[in-house]
Design an enzyme around this catalytic site. Structure first.
Site, PDB file in Angstrom:
ATOM      1  N   GLN A 127      34.498  94.765  44.013  1.00 16.43           N
ATOM      2  CA  GLN A 127      33.601  93.833  43.331  1.00 16.43           C
ATOM      3  C   GLN A 127      34.153  92.411  43.257  1.00 16.43           C
ATOM      4  O   GLN A 127      33.411  91.438  43.346  1.00 16.43           O
ATOM      5  CB  GLN A 127      33.292  94.359  41.923  1.00 16.43           C
ATOM      6  CG  GLN A 127      32.135  93.670  41.241  1.00 16.43           C
ATOM      7  CD  GLN A 127      32.438  93.370  39.780  1.00 16.43           C
ATOM      8  OE1 GLN A 127      33.440  92.748  39.461  1.00 16.43           O
ATOM      9  NE2 GLN A 127      31.570  93.827  38.904  1.00 16.43           N
ATOM     10  N   ARG A 184      41.770  92.244  34.422  1.00 12.54           N
ATOM     11  CA  ARG A 184      40.900  91.532  35.378  1.00 12.54           C
ATOM     12  C   ARG A 184      40.908  90.036  35.091  1.00 12.54           C
ATOM     13  O   ARG A 184      41.033  89.210  36.002  1.00 12.54           O
ATOM     14  CB  ARG A 184      39.477  92.086  35.268  1.00 12.54           C
ATOM     15  CG  ARG A 184      38.444  91.439  36.189  1.00 12.54           C
ATOM     16  CD  ARG A 184      37.076  92.046  35.874  1.00 12.54           C
ATOM     17  NE  ARG A 184      36.040  91.703  36.851  1.00 12.54           N
ATOM     18  CZ  ARG A 184      35.172  90.716  36.723  1.00 12.54           C
ATOM     19  NH1 ARG A 184      35.221  89.935  35.651  1.00 12.54           N
ATOM     20  NH2 ARG A 184      34.256  90.504  37.648  1.00 12.54           N
ATOM     21  N   GLN A 221      30.121  86.698  32.520  1.00 12.90           N
ATOM     22  CA  GLN A 221      30.749  85.485  31.993  1.00 12.90           C
ATOM     23  C   GLN A 221      29.737  84.355  31.867  1.00 12.90           C
ATOM     24  O   GLN A 221      28.854  84.205  32.708  1.00 12.90           O
ATOM     25  CB  GLN A 221      31.879  85.070  32.941  1.00 12.90           C
ATOM     26  CG  GLN A 221      32.985  84.316  32.248  1.00 12.90           C
ATOM     27  CD  GLN A 221      34.292  84.365  33.033  1.00 12.90           C
ATOM     28  OE1 GLN A 221      34.562  85.339  33.715  1.00 12.90           O
ATOM     29  NE2 GLN A 221      35.090  83.332  32.927  1.00 12.90           N
ATOM     30  N   HIS A 263      34.140  86.221  43.291  1.00 10.68           N
ATOM     31  CA  HIS A 263      33.362  86.984  44.281  1.00 10.68           C
ATOM     32  C   HIS A 263      33.418  86.340  45.669  1.00 10.68           C
ATOM     33  O   HIS A 263      32.407  86.195  46.345  1.00 10.68           O
ATOM     34  CB  HIS A 263      31.913  87.163  43.805  1.00 10.68           C
ATOM     35  CG  HIS A 263      31.839  87.870  42.489  1.00 10.68           C
ATOM     36  ND1 HIS A 263      32.111  89.217  42.354  1.00 10.68           N
ATOM     37  CD2 HIS A 263      31.590  87.415  41.235  1.00 10.68           C
ATOM     38  CE1 HIS A 263      32.013  89.553  41.081  1.00 10.68           C
ATOM     39  NE2 HIS A 263      31.702  88.479  40.383  1.00 10.68           N
ATOM     40  N   SER A 291      28.480  91.330  37.323  1.00 14.29           N
ATOM     41  CA  SER A 291      29.896  90.985  37.471  1.00 14.29           C
ATOM     42  C   SER A 291      30.733  91.653  36.374  1.00 14.29           C
ATOM     43  O   SER A 291      30.844  92.876  36.336  1.00 14.29           O
ATOM     44  CB  SER A 291      30.054  89.455  37.479  1.00 14.29           C
ATOM     45  OG  SER A 291      31.369  89.090  37.810  1.00 14.29           O
ATOM     46  N   LEU A 292      31.296  90.879  35.459  1.00 10.63           N
ATOM     47  CA  LEU A 292      32.048  91.444  34.327  1.00 10.63           C
ATOM     48  C   LEU A 292      31.244  92.522  33.608  1.00 10.63           C
ATOM     49  O   LEU A 292      31.782  93.537  33.147  1.00 10.63           O
ATOM     50  CB  LEU A 292      32.404  90.315  33.354  1.00 10.63           C
ATOM     51  CG  LEU A 292      32.775  90.721  31.921  1.00 10.63           C
ATOM     52  CD1 LEU A 292      34.127  91.408  31.909  1.00 10.63           C
ATOM     53  CD2 LEU A 292      32.752  89.524  30.998  1.00 10.63           C
TER      54      LEU A 292
END
Length: 293
Positions: free
Chosen positions: A244, A113, A9, A195, A88-89
């Protein structure tokens, strides 16, 4: 060995993906499929929408995923990864690119998500902050001493760590980190504590969807944010992907392990060049490039 890496992101930009759409009939088909899966025309927003339009939670994550995954697919035989990783993503993009997940399943999970994370953000005021110029251990110890939820969230490269937590705890941590000599400790314009333990409601919401999705044996190892090591076991990949959302993104450690395992070139697949910059800060000797048609 070639390592392909996929951004997260923040990499979105107005007009993203339009060049792919115009150059490739395969890309056109995949974008049309994406509009059907999502139930709205994400292509209109990606190709013609403003930066503000692209900031919508339900748009940002699928848009970056689509840009990365469709690019990897239209590269065809030129896409030959020895290993992959995503920030991440970007881990979802990497898992479609290395054939662990199908295109439709990957996009469906990314959409779920995004919505789950938005729901979690609405439960408590929370945010993130970038900390520059301190050792990781110092940042971790300052966070641990704060009364409230604040944790290390993104280990981006040596001397650059992002913390995540409740608004009050983040503000207090930033004050303390500056006192300890941080070059910068700056609250980021994000709407949630990604996170961190505050994403637990999103983790629970997404876990069910992940558990009910088929994960295949990948064509090459993925270095996941949670484990940082080469993973090829679908059950292990699934477990790491569930954790995650509440665990830190260990990007520095993942890149270091990829290099240790033989990576010599890092190719960024998707919008922007952020990951190439981070790789260079982790190891200047690495060759980096953007994937291009």
């Amino acid at each position: 060995m070639k390592a392909y890496v996929f951004p997260g992101q923040g990499a979105q930009f107005s007009g993203m993906g339009l060049d792919l759409y115009e150059k490739s009939s395969e890309a056109q088909e995949l974008f049309k499929q994406a509009n059907k899966i999502l139930g709205f025309s994400i292509t209109d927003i990606m190709f013609e929408g403003s930066v503000e339009d692209l900031k919508q939670t339900k748009v940002t994550q699928p848009a970056i995923f689509l840009h990365s995954v469709i690019l990897s697919k239209v590269l065809g035989d030129n896409f030959k990864p020895d290993m992959v990783a995503g920030h991440s993503l970007g881990e979802f993009s990497a898992l479609v690119a290395n054939k662990t997940l199908s295109f439709s399943e990957g996009l469906t999970l990314v959409s779920k998500r995004a919505i789950a994370m938005q729901h979690a953000c609405e439960l408590e005021p929370s945010t993130m902050a970038a900390v520059l110029g301190l050792e990781d251990e110092m940042v971790e110890s300052v966070c641990a001493a704060i009364d409230g939820i604040v944790v290390a969230a993104n280990y981006n490269c040596p001397g650059q760590l992002v913390i995540s937590g409740s608004v009050d705890a983040i503000e207090k941590a930033c004050e303390n980190l500056k006192e300890r000599g941080a070059r910068r400790a700056m609250v980021l314009p994000v709407g949630g504590a990604f996170h961190s333990p505050l994403m637990e409601p999103a983790r629970k919401e997404l876990a069910e969807a992940i558990e009910n999705t088929t994960f295949n044996t990948p064509m090459c190892p993925i270095y996941q944010n949670v484990s940082t090591t080469a993973i090829t076991n679908p059950d292990e990949i699934k477990k790491n992907l569930i954790f995650q959302l509440t665990a830190p993104v260990k990007w520095t450690q993942s890149v270091q392990n990829m290099i240790k395992d033989g990576a010599s070139t890092f190719i960024e697949v998707g919008p922007g060049k952020v990951l190439q910059g981070l790789v260079k800060k982790i190891d200047r000797s690495m060759e980096t490039a953007s994937a291009e048609l």
